[in-house]
Every structure is written in structure tokens, then in C-alpha cells.
Scaffold this motif. Structure first.
Motif, PDB file in Angstrom:
ATOM      1  N   ASP A   1      40.234  96.003   0.377  1.00  0.00           N
ATOM      2  CA  ASP A   1      40.035  95.610  -1.020  1.00  0.00           C
ATOM      3  C   ASP A   1      38.719  96.170  -1.552  1.00  0.00           C
ATOM      4  O   ASP A   1      37.707  96.184  -0.848  1.00  0.00           O
ATOM      5  CB  ASP A   1      40.000  94.089  -1.151  1.00  0.00           C
ATOM      6  N   PRO A   2      38.709  96.608  -2.830  1.00  0.00           N
ATOM      7  CA  PRO A   2      37.431  96.954  -3.467  1.00  0.00           C
ATOM      8  C   PRO A   2      36.703  95.685  -3.865  1.00  0.00           C
ATOM      9  O   PRO A   2      37.321  94.675  -4.210  1.00  0.00           O
ATOM     10  CB  PRO A   2      37.868  97.757  -4.705  1.00  0.00           C
ATOM     11  N   VAL A   3      35.381  95.713  -3.804  1.00  0.00           N
ATOM     12  CA  VAL A   3      34.585  94.539  -4.173  1.00  0.00           C
ATOM     13  C   VAL A   3      33.441  94.982  -5.070  1.00  0.00           C
ATOM     14  O   VAL A   3      32.934  96.103  -4.966  1.00  0.00           O
ATOM     15  CB  VAL A   3      34.020  93.807  -2.927  1.00  0.00           C
ATOM     16  N   ALA A   4      33.042  94.097  -5.976  1.00  0.00           N
ATOM     17  CA  ALA A   4      31.887  94.336  -6.833  1.00  0.00           C
ATOM     18  C   ALA A   4      30.667  93.642  -6.246  1.00  0.00           C
ATOM     19  O   ALA A   4      30.797  92.682  -5.479  1.00  0.00           O
ATOM     20  CB  ALA A   4      32.153  93.808  -8.240  1.00  0.00           C
ATOM     21  N   GLN A   5      29.498  94.114  -6.592  1.00  0.00           N
ATOM     22  CA  GLN A   5      28.279  93.457  -6.127  1.00  0.00           C
ATOM     23  C   GLN A   5      28.270  92.018  -6.623  1.00  0.00           C
ATOM     24  O   GLN A   5      28.589  91.744  -7.783  1.00  0.00           O
ATOM     25  CB  GLN A   5      27.044  94.192  -6.629  1.00  0.00           C
ATOM     26  N   ASP A   6      27.924  91.095  -5.740  1.00  0.00           N
ATOM     27  CA  ASP A   6      27.841  89.649  -6.010  1.00  0.00           C
ATOM     28  C   ASP A   6      29.201  88.986  -6.145  1.00  0.00           C
ATOM     29  O   ASP A   6      29.274  87.781  -6.412  1.00  0.00           O
ATOM     30  CB  ASP A   6      26.999  89.358  -7.258  1.00  0.00           C
ATOM     31  N   GLU A   7      30.292  89.735  -5.963  1.00  0.00           N
ATOM     32  CA  GLU A   7      31.607  89.096  -5.950  1.00  0.00           C
ATOM     33  C   GLU A   7      31.752  88.306  -4.655  1.00  0.00           C
ATOM     34  O   GLU A   7      31.325  88.747  -3.583  1.00  0.00           O
ATOM     35  CB  GLU A   7      32.705  90.147  -6.058  1.00  0.00           C
TER      36      GLU A   7
END
Length: 499
Positions: A130-136
Motif C-alpha cells: 500500500d502507498p502511505v502518506a507522511q503521518d498517515e
């Protein structure tokens, strides 16, 4: 140039908060120190001010989001670099571009709090690939004190889960690996992929494993439970509430799920309101105190004539000199400090098989607020005079009613005083404030006939109640403490002479 707005320090042992309200929306102009949003923890409400003047370019954590300490909340742009005219809420991995050449980043167990050395991986919100965003939020950890959500330290692809659900991890242990977009083909996972459930809203959200197990054990449908976790995730506590509501109903017609039809006029007069996190914490802590301590209450009564006469004689001079009114609470604080020196076990606490005796008095003073009971602490009260105590109690009481108390101001108390008399209570048994071993309950001052030197006279009397932990405080010590408080209050000169 953009300035980041991050979650401030929430207090000792508090690692997460919920974004309750945004006072500004993307595109709004903000001034330095202007309030941007409000966070709720299980103890206090925290307002987040703007660190700079500019334009709110982006809201990273919308209302209802659970965020950790130092997590990114928003971005503020300079007036000349405010981003698009119609900025939108940042949501999910699409909002943060992945640096193509970023090196792999380890996801580590965050600080779990004082004296907490390990945690259990409860739930992964993301799966390998999965792609993740910073602070997700990546996963949730459970300790014996709190639940901790772990945010992504950087944007990228989740390439490896080192600690699968159910694993016990040590503080600062490795949880996962995030790699940049370049070469983002998922590595072979070290643990089975986490498959998300399909909740009501259509968005993939994994319910807490303990919640799913409890629903299965009681044959409870997911549709009959309201999830309070992130993105509607059902927690174990949600299932327990649904089960409790069903079992508490006197008949199936009044059960929580499913509810039989009720008359229209009754339904129109009902209101269902979710408990605040503060109220949930109050309920849990009070019940824990009853379940843990061997709690017992002893009573006495005090003739308030001596204090009332002293107060009437000096209140004007006292206020003129010190700039604060002379109340009753300072007398009770001083009397308790005096008694705690003689009976130190009431000022102690149990830690496993040890007893910790406090050579100081940090006096907790229970204060009722619109959102619930809080207990700010007057530190080193035994070293303070009457005026200093009155000023401190007044200051803390005002901050409590305004919801401005910090975590530090409510921690570390060694003994507590609760004044139910301000609400008209004549008699009650206060509940301990763990891990403390004693709490004094004050009550309403009421004129009653009493016998003094063989004569029946009318005196202003108050019932006192001392609840104590019988595991550490014997009956003799509890009674001695209460008698010393009574003696000091009935003859305040004893406080001045320390006898």
C-alpha cells in the motif's frame, strides 16, 4: 514557503488526541497565535494556535482524525505562496507525493510512556504494497495503559511488516519498512498480509481483532455496533457498550440493538449522545478504583464555628493585603497537610509489593466543570500559606472551568479533597483517585442542635468523609487522620502552632 502546524505536547503518558473542531478552513487568513483547531484527549481539551501569520493552505488532519504527538495537522503558506485558490483537505496517500529516490525508512515503536516497556500490535491499517502518506496512521499498539497509533514517518510504499498483529514489541522496536516510489515493488512480506474488512461506509477499515472476536462470541452483527475508532473502526469498547446496552434493557422492546418500535411521542423525546473521551475516562478510572482498592469510608463531623468566626474577623484585612478572598478550602488544605504528617500512610501509594511514602503533599482539589470532574493539583501545599493556597486554588479552578488545564496541572497528586457541599450534598462516600490512598469529602454546612458542655446549642456543622484504601491504611490510622482534621478545623490556632 509553508509552515507546518503540528500536534503539541499533550502531557505525560498521553500519546494521542482526536481533532474535534477546525475554527478555520483552507484559504482562510490566520494571524499569529489565532486558534486554528481544538484537540480532545481522554483528559483535557487542547487548543492549537497558529505559529505564524499567513493563509491556511492545507488541512492534513480533518475533524475526527486521531493524531499522535507531533503529527502534522496543517500547512500555513505565506501570503505570496498560499497554494491553489481552492485548497482541499489532505486525505490518504494521494495527498503527499512520494520522493522517487527516497531511501527505505524503518517504522519504529514510539515512546510508550513512563514505565511502559512493551506493547502488543493490535491492528494494521495498511497492508504490504500500500502507498502511505507522511503521518498517515499505519498501525495501532495496545499497552496496559493506553492505545497508541503509529504514524508513517515518511511517504512511500509499505514494503514490509516486521511485527504482525498480535506480536509483542519492545519500546523502540522495529515495526515495518517504508520505501520510496522508485523500485516500489513490494518485498516479500515477513508476515501475512492484513486483509481489511468491508464496513458500512464502503471504505476499507479493519476493526479491532478483539472487537471482531467479541462480536463473534456474542453473535452480534456489525450493523448493531457504532464504531468510534478511526474512519468508523469498531473497537472492543464499542462492542462492550452495545452488549451492555442490550443486557441492561428490562425487555427486548427496550434493547439497544435491534430496538423494537417505540411510540412516536417517546422517540421524539429521546436523545442519544456519545460520551466524551473525558467522561469515558472518568467512568473507567472510578470503576477501576472500586475494582482495585479495598475501599472503605469513615465519617466524622466538625463544628465550623471557629473557622467562621476567624474568617469573619479577618476576611476584609486578608483580602486587602493578599488580593484574594479568604475561603474555607485553605483551612481544609492546611488541616489535611497537618494530619498527613501524623498519618503518612494516607499520603502514600501502593506500587506492586512496595509502599511509596510521599515526603511532600501535592493536594488534588476536585473541580466540577461543564464537561466533567477534573482534579487539578496544588503542588507542595504543605509549604504554602493560606493566601498562596487560596490564590492557587482560584487560578486552577478558573482554568478548569475554561478547559485550559494542562496535563501537568492534573498529575502527581498525593491526596485529594472533594467538596460536594457546594452542590448541597449533606453526606456522601467519595471514590479514591488512583493511585492515591485517601480522599476527603467535604459537605454542606448545616445548623444542627449539638451538645456542648452539657448544653444543647445550635452550631454550624459539617459531615466529613474519608475514603481510604484499606490495603495500606488501617482503621486506626484513618480515624486518627479524620480526628486530627476535625481538631484543626474546630481550633484553627492548632495549625499556627503545629500541634
Amino acid at each position: 514557503m509553508a509552515t507546518e502546524v503540528r500536534v503539541p505536547t499533550l502531557g505525560e503518558s498521553v500519546t494521542e488526541a482526536t481533532v474535534a473542531t477546525w475554527f478555520k478552513k483552507p484559504g482562510d487568513h490566520v494571524a499569529v497565535d489565532e486558534m486554528l483547531c481544538e484537540l480532545e484527549t481522554d483528559k483535557v481539551t487542547v487548543e492549537v494556535p497558529s505559529p505564524v501569520a499567513g493563509k491556511l493552505a492545507e488541512i492534513v488532519a480533518p475533524e475526527g482524525t486521531t493524531v499522535g504527538v507531533d503529527a502534522l495537522l496543517a500547512q500555513i503558506a505565506d501570503e505570496g505562496n498560499a497554494g491553489p485558490e481552492e485548497p482541499t483537505l489532505k486525505k490518504g496517500a494521494d495527498a503527499a507525493p512520494v520522493q522517487p529516490d527516497a531511501a527505505p525508512v524503518d517504522v519504529m515503536v514510539p515512546t510508550l510512556g513512563e514505565s511502559v516497556t512493551e506493547a502488543t500490535v493490535s491492528t494494521w491499517f495498511k497492508k504490504v504494497g500500500d502507498p502511505v502518506a507522511q503521518d498517515e496512521m499505519l498501525c495501532e499498539l495496545e499497552t496496559d495503559k493506553v492505545s497508541v497509533e503509529v504514524p508513517a514517518p515518511s511517504a512511500g510504499i509499505l514494503t514490509e511488516i516486521v511485527a504482525p498483529e498480535g506480536s509483542t514489541v519492545q519500546a523502540a522496536g522495529k515495526l515495518a519498512v517504508i520505501a520510496g516510489a522508485a523500485g516500489a515493488a513490494p518485498a516479500k512480506p515477513s508476515a501475512p498480509k492484513v486483509e481489511a474488512a468491508a464496513p458500512k461506509g464502503g471504505k476499507d477499515v479493519e476493526d479491532a481483532p478483539s472487537a471482531k472476536k467479541l462480536m463473534a462470541e456474542h453473535n452480534l452483527s456489525r450493523d448493531g455496533v457504532s464504531g468510534t475508532g478511526r474512519d468508523g473502526r469498531i473497537m472492543k469498547d464499542d462492542v462492550q457498550k452495545a452488549l451492555a446496552a442490550a443486557s441492561a434493557a428490562p425487555a427486548p422492546a427496550a434493547s439497544a440493538a435491534p430496538r423494537a418500535p417505540v411510540p412516536a411521542d417517546d422517540a421524539a423525546r429521546e436523545e442519544r449522545v456519545k460520551m466524551t473521551r473525558l467522561r469515558q475516562t472518568i467512568a473507567r478510572r472510578l470503576k477501576d478504583a472500586q475494582n482495585t482498592a479495598a475501599m472503605l469510608t469513615t465519617y466524622n463531623e466538625v463544628d465550623m464555628s471557629g473557622i467562621m468566626e476567624l474568617r469573619n474577623a479577618y476576611k476584609d484585612q486578608f483580602e486587602k493585603k493578599h488580593g484574594v478572598k479568604m475561603g474555607f478550602m485553605s483551612f481544609f488544605v492546611k488541616a489535611c497537610c497537618h494530619a498527613l504528617k501524623e498519618v503518612p500512610e494516607v499520603n502514600a501509594e501502593i506500587d506492586g509489593t512496595d509502599i511509596i511514602y510521599k515526603n511532600y503533599v501535592h493536594m488534588g482539589v476536585a473541580v466540577g466543570t461543564p464537561t466533567g470532574l477534573v482534579v487539578p493539583v496544588v503542588r507542595d501545599a504543605d509549604q504554602m500559606g493560606f493566601a498562596a493556597i487560596e490564590k492557587k486554588i482560584g487560578e486552577l479552578g478558573l482554568r478548569a472551568r475554561d478547559g485550559k488545564l494542562s496535563m501537568a496541572e492534573m498529575q502527581g497528586g498525593s491526596f485529594t479533597i472533594s467538596n460536594g457541599g457546594v452542590y448541597g450534598s449533606l453526606m456522601s462516600s467519595p471514590i479514591l483517585n488512583p493511585p492515591q490512598s485517601g480522599i476527603l469529602g467535604m459537605h454542606k454546612i448545616q445548623e444542627r442542635p449539638v451538645v456542648v458542655k452539657g448544653q444543647i446549642v445550635i452550631r454550624p456543622m459539617m459531615y466529613l468523609a474519608l475514603s481510604y484504601d484499606h490495603r495500606i491504611v488501617d482503621g486506626k490510622g484513618a480515624v486518627t487522620f479524620l480526628v486530627r482534621v476535625k481538631e484543626a478545623l474546630e481550633d484553627p490556632r492548632r495549625l499556627l502552632m503545629d500541634i
